[in-house]
Design a protein around this motif. Sequence first.
Motif, PDB file in Angstrom:
ATOM      1  N   UNK A  41       0.852  -1.186   0.000  1.00 59.08           N
ATOM      2  CA  UNK A  41       0.000   0.000   0.000  1.00 59.08           C
ATOM      3  C   UNK A  41       0.890   1.240   0.000  1.00 59.08           C
ATOM      4  N   UNK A  42       0.304   2.366  -0.337  1.00 55.29           N
ATOM      5  CA  UNK A  42       1.023   3.637  -0.239  1.00 55.29           C
ATOM      6  C   UNK A  42       0.533   4.327   1.025  1.00 55.29           C
ATOM      7  N   UNK A  43       1.451   4.599   1.925  1.00 60.66           N
ATOM      8  CA  UNK A  43       1.098   5.255   3.185  1.00 60.66           C
ATOM      9  C   UNK A  43       2.180   6.272   3.523  1.00 60.66           C
ATOM     10  N   UNK A  44       1.755   7.483   3.869  1.00 54.56           N
ATOM     11  CA  UNK A  44       2.699   8.570   4.152  1.00 54.56           C
ATOM     12  C   UNK A  44       3.651   8.788   2.980  1.00 54.56           C
ATOM     13  N   UNK A  45       3.123   8.557   1.773  1.00 55.81           N
ATOM     14  CA  UNK A  45       3.861   8.725   0.523  1.00 55.81           C
ATOM     15  C   UNK A  45       4.995   7.709   0.356  1.00 55.81           C
ATOM     16  N   UNK A  48       4.626   0.588   1.270  1.00 50.06           N
ATOM     17  CA  UNK A  48       4.726  -0.216   2.483  1.00 50.06           C
ATOM     18  C   UNK A  48       4.124  -1.595   2.269  1.00 50.06           C
ATOM     19  N   UNK A  49       4.728  -2.559   2.964  1.00 46.50           N
ATOM     20  CA  UNK A  49       4.245  -3.940   2.925  1.00 46.50           C
ATOM     21  C   UNK A  49       3.199  -4.111   4.023  1.00 46.50           C
ATOM     22  N   UNK A  50       2.058  -4.697   3.665  1.00 41.39           N
ATOM     23  CA  UNK A  50       0.979  -4.894   4.629  1.00 41.39           C
ATOM     24  C   UNK A  50       1.196  -6.230   5.327  1.00 41.39           C
ATOM     25  N   UNK A  51       1.660  -6.172   6.561  1.00 41.51           N
ATOM     26  CA  UNK A  51       2.003  -7.378   7.314  1.00 41.51           C
ATOM     27  C   UNK A  51       0.837  -7.757   8.215  1.00 41.51           C
ATOM     28  N   UNK A  52       0.262  -8.973   7.974  1.00 40.71           N
ATOM     29  CA  UNK A  52      -0.878  -9.433   8.764  1.00 40.71           C
ATOM     30  C   UNK A  52      -0.519 -10.756   9.438  1.00 40.71           C
ATOM     31  N   UNK A  53       0.020 -10.704  10.665  1.00 41.80           N
ATOM     32  CA  UNK A  53       0.377 -11.941  11.370  1.00 41.80           C
ATOM     33  C   UNK A  53      -0.815 -12.870  11.538  1.00 41.80           C
ATOM     34  N   UNK A  54      -2.005 -12.278  11.703  1.00 36.01           N
ATOM     35  CA  UNK A  54      -3.216 -13.067  11.873  1.00 36.01           C
ATOM     36  C   UNK A  54      -4.312 -12.443  11.028  1.00 36.01           C
ATOM     37  N   UNK A  55      -4.747 -13.152   9.986  1.00 35.56           N
ATOM     38  CA  UNK A  55      -5.729 -12.597   9.053  1.00 35.56           C
ATOM     39  C   UNK A  55      -7.034 -12.205   9.744  1.00 35.56           C
ATOM     40  N   UNK A  61      -2.418  -5.738  12.104  1.00 32.56           N
ATOM     41  CA  UNK A  61      -1.834  -5.351  10.827  1.00 32.56           C
ATOM     42  C   UNK A  61      -0.759  -4.291  11.040  1.00 32.56           C
ATOM     43  N   UNK A  62       0.401  -4.512  10.423  1.00 27.35           N
ATOM     44  CA  UNK A  62       1.490  -3.533  10.486  1.00 27.35           C
ATOM     45  C   UNK A  62       1.881  -3.136   9.067  1.00 27.35           C
ATOM     46  N   UNK A  63       2.274  -1.904   8.903  1.00 30.22           N
ATOM     47  CA  UNK A  63       2.690  -1.405   7.597  1.00 30.22           C
ATOM     48  C   UNK A  63       4.194  -1.165   7.629  1.00 30.22           C
ATOM     49  N   UNK A  64       4.918  -2.025   6.931  1.00 28.62           N
ATOM     50  CA  UNK A  64       6.380  -1.992   6.961  1.00 28.62           C
ATOM     51  C   UNK A  64       6.914  -1.330   5.693  1.00 28.62           C
ATOM     52  N   UNK A  65       7.708  -0.315   5.864  1.00 26.81           N
ATOM     53  CA  UNK A  65       8.223   0.419   4.708  1.00 26.81           C
ATOM     54  C   UNK A  65       9.130  -0.467   3.848  1.00 26.81           C
ATOM     55  N   UNK A  66       8.926  -0.412   2.551  1.00 32.80           N
ATOM     56  CA  UNK A  66       9.760  -1.151   1.611  1.00 32.80           C
ATOM     57  C   UNK A  66      10.983  -0.304   1.281  1.00 32.80           C
ATOM     58  N   UNK A  67      12.154  -0.852   1.540  1.00 40.13           N
ATOM     59  CA  UNK A  67      13.406  -0.136   1.278  1.00 40.13           C
ATOM     60  C   UNK A  67      13.932  -0.538  -0.092  1.00 40.13           C
TER      61      UNK A  67
END
Length: 287
Positions: A41-45, A48-55, A61-67
């Motif tokens: 997803x795009x977040x804060x421009x 980011x990877x949408x990390x869902x440990x438990x659907x 849900x955590x949003x992890x920036x893609x480097x």
Amino acid sequence: MDFNTEMDEVEEFLRSKKYPVHIGNNKGKKANFRRKCQAFTIQDDFLKYVHKPNRKDITEVRFLRVIKDRQYQLDIELASHRGSGYSDESVALVGHVGREKVVDPSSSSDPPSPIVQIIGVQQQEIIYKFNPITVVTQRAICNNSGGRLIFKKKSGPSGKINKTFKNTSEPLAVKVIKGDGNCFFRSTAFAITGEEDQHPVVRSLICDFLSTNENIQVDSMRDDKVWGTTTEIIAAANMFQVNVCVWAKFGSIHTWHIHSPKGSKIIKDSVYLENNAGNHFNVVIRV
């Protein structure tokens, strides 16, 4: 195609809804690409990877920036091997045998002495038993499908039943499955019915099963030649009540990934698949 190029394409699609040129107008490729993009997803421009440990728990849900910057990636890799600095505490927390070679392979100076002696981190060896799906289970699954799946023949392995093998043991023989975008469903169909041509029914059953979860979108997955993903693998394990064991690459090594039905008793019957080159499934018949 390298990681940065793939992520550039994903980011461009999320921002402008424009497909990469190499996708063309192929409906299946478009659907596969859209599914890939669902994990981002795009977040804060930022991408980011949408990390869902438990659907089922959206609060996790955590949003992890893609480097994408390679130097930034290297800095993170180095930090993960030597710590965030050169203090004894930092080194002791994350160091392992070979850490100095990663940090600086040409360095001849002695590394800082950690407070805790790090002897090394060894990959855990796991021993499994080869218990492929039996004819009894094949028939039971077909009978429980409401007549949608037809038992044709034993999918039968050529390998010894109950043979032990390691999590890093490479398959010795496979049943080659047609590669047309339906290979996961073809492989599962072959394992269950003895005939891969029943893949449309397997796809439909898995999509029907997934559609009971309101958080999972299955519309595009119902289309012919749309690739199966980990989501469909887990669904197959739970719906058919078998283990789905996949030989696939994890990082730089190949290993077995075991997907078992959730909350069930220990199940021996297993479907063994080989994920070849990350984009094709075959049925493993001997380990």
